[in-house]
Each structure stands twice: as structure tokens, then as C-alpha cells.
Design an enzyme around this catalytic site. Structure first.
Site, PDB file in Angstrom:
ATOM      1  N   TYR A   1      48.491  45.924  49.049  1.00  0.00           N
ATOM      2  CA  TYR A   1      48.428  44.465  48.935  1.00  0.00           C
ATOM      3  C   TYR A   1      47.226  44.037  48.094  1.00  0.00           C
ATOM      4  O   TYR A   1      47.355  43.199  47.193  1.00  0.00           O
ATOM      5  CB  TYR A   1      48.361  43.851  50.325  1.00  0.00           C
TER       6      TYR A   1
ATOM      7  N   SER B   1      44.590  36.164  46.691  1.00  0.00           N
ATOM      8  CA  SER B   1      44.160  36.347  48.079  1.00  0.00           C
ATOM      9  C   SER B   1      42.689  36.713  48.056  1.00  0.00           C
ATOM     10  O   SER B   1      42.188  37.241  47.054  1.00  0.00           O
ATOM     11  CB  SER B   1      44.960  37.475  48.740  1.00  0.00           C
TER      12      SER B   1
END
Length: 258
Positions: free
Chosen positions: A154, A141
Site C-alpha cells: 500500500y 496517504s
């Protein structure tokens, strides 16, 4: 035909929905036999059936990537009948929160799936890929490279996915194993739609436009666009590429002043 995957076998975790589904379908369209690993086997089976209906080859497997023994059982079972050529580590979960409102339980849950899950899958396939080479692709990501508000756990997990990619690429290059990663920005998946519905009821369209506007290109990405990049990296056309992260972010990282 460029990007031909005929005769190759691909394992795709979380391959039954969202970006994973797009990757499963795209690799199958190019000739790969796709094995979809999902916690929800019904989701995997639905995607598998769709691939088979259009002439592709796909199999559904129930698998919790956080469980080491379960991953070994599933992967070794596949390897009895297929040569393992491609692993796409796509399965993952999201979490919203900074360090203060991320509980120990939250952190452990994200770690189990997003970090240990990738380790489990690479651990399982490497002995098979060492024989004739292969391709490993980690879905990371932009949060692995730049700061994102309220994404503590995350970001931690995606940073680990990124550095695991570097390590595996270095350690197994002499075995003909290539390892790369893709780091998307916001991609319009059912997960995003569900998030907007749950957190902004009645304001979904407004918030969708606001989130889209944070990408310099003016929109969110499409799962199929990520899948096309994955196809390239998994194909022989990318045989000179390893140990590299590929952002697909509509200009977010470089054009937003980060």
C-alpha cells in the site's frame, strides 16, 4: 460564490463510496457536472441518483481503472459531450502486510489499481486538458510520506501516486494543468467499519477508539472534511497551487514524532 464549479466537468474515480462519494457530492453541490467511475456501476448509479435528487448533475460509468483500453473508452466518450476540467484519482485498494507476507499476486493487484489506475486516467485526460487547462488531484496517504506498520504494498503504491503528481505538475504546468495530492490519515469510512467487523468481531467499538486515539487530534477524519479540501484544490481559488501534497491527518505526521 467562492469555490464555484458551475460549468465545470469532473471525473471522479471510485466516486461512489467513502471519500470518493463525499467528493462527488461536494463538487456537485458547487455546480460541477460529476462523472463517477466505478468498478461497481450500481454504487456509482446510487450516488449519481442522490446527487440528481437534490438538483445536481451526475453520471455513472462502469470502469475498471486498471484496464487501459477501458479507461480510454470511458474518458473519450465523456469528452465527446463535455469539456474535461477536473480529474480526481480516488479509486484504490488497501493491503495489509510487510514484504515477507506480501505475495507477488498481492503486489501486482495493488499496483494494477493504485498505480497503473492513476496512470491510465491521467494518460486519458491529459490530451483533453492540454487544450484549455485543468486540475488533476491524486488521493495519496500519509503512508506515502511516513512509515506505517504492515503497509508495504500500500505504501509503495501511494508513494508512486505522490511522485506521479510531482511529475505531472512539472510536465504540464505550461499547459495550464495543475496537479496536487491529498494525503489523509485514518478517515472513518465504511471501509474502516468493514475492516473492524471482519478482524475484531465483538470488539469493534474498542478498536475504533484505539485507532482514533492514534490521531493526535483524538478522532478519525470525516470523508466530508477531505472532500472540502478537494473542493478547494479543484476550484479557481487554488489557481496558484500546483505540485503540492496536502496532508489531512489530525496532526499525525508532524505531532507524533515522525
Amino acid at each position: 460564490m467562492k469555490f464555484d464549479l458551475s460549468g465545470k466537468t469532473a471525473i471522479i474515480t471510485g466516486g461512489g463510496s467513502g471519500i470518493g462519494k463525499a467528493i462527488s457530492q461536494t463538487l456537485a453541490t458547487q455546480g460541477a457536472t460529476v462523472h463517477i467511475l466505478e468498478l461497481n456501476v450500481d454504487t456509482a448509479q446510487e450516488c449519481s441518483n442522490e446527487i440528481i435528487e437534490v438538483g445536481g448533475k451526475a453520471f455513472a460509468h462502469k470502469c475498471n481503472v486498471a484496464k487501459h483500453s477501458e479507461v480510454l473508452h470511458v474518458v473519450n466518450g465523456i469528452a465527446k459531450d463535455f469539456e474535461l476540467n477536473i480529474l480526481v484519482n480516488n479509486a484504490g485498494i488497501a493491503h495489509i502486510g510487510n514484504v515477507e507476507n506480501t505475495t507477488e499476486v498481492d503486489l501486482d493487484k495493488v499496483y494494477e489499481v493504485n498505480v497503473k489506475g492513476i496512470y491510465n486516467c491521467i494518460y486519458a485526460v491529459i490530451p483533453h486538458m492540454k487544450k484549455k487547462g485543468g486540475v488533476i488531484l491524486n488521493m495519496t496517504s500519509i503512508a506515502s510520506s511516513v512509515g506505517i506498520n504492515d503497509r508495504f504494498a500500500y505504501s509503495m503504491s501511494k508513494g508512486a501516486a505522490l511522485t506521479m503528481m510531482y511529475s505531472v505538475a512539472k510536465d504540464y504546468i505550461t499547459y495550464g494543468v495543475r496537479c496536487n495530492s491529498i494525503s489523509p490519515a485514518r478517515i472513518h469510512t465504511p471501509l474502516v467499519a468493514g475492516y473492524l467487523k471482519a478482524n475484531y468481531p465483538g470488539r469493534e467499538d474498542e478498536m475504533y477508539r484505539k485507532l482514533s486515539a492514534t490521531q493526535p487530534i483524538g478522532r478519525m477524519g470525516k470523508p466530508e472534511e477531505v472532500a472540502n479540501l478537494a473542493l478547494y484544490l479543484c476550484s479557481d481559488e487554488a489557481s496558484f497551487i500546483t505540485g503540492t501534497e496536502f496532508p489531512i491527518d489530525g496532526g499525525f505526521v508532524k505531532l507524533n514524532g515522525n
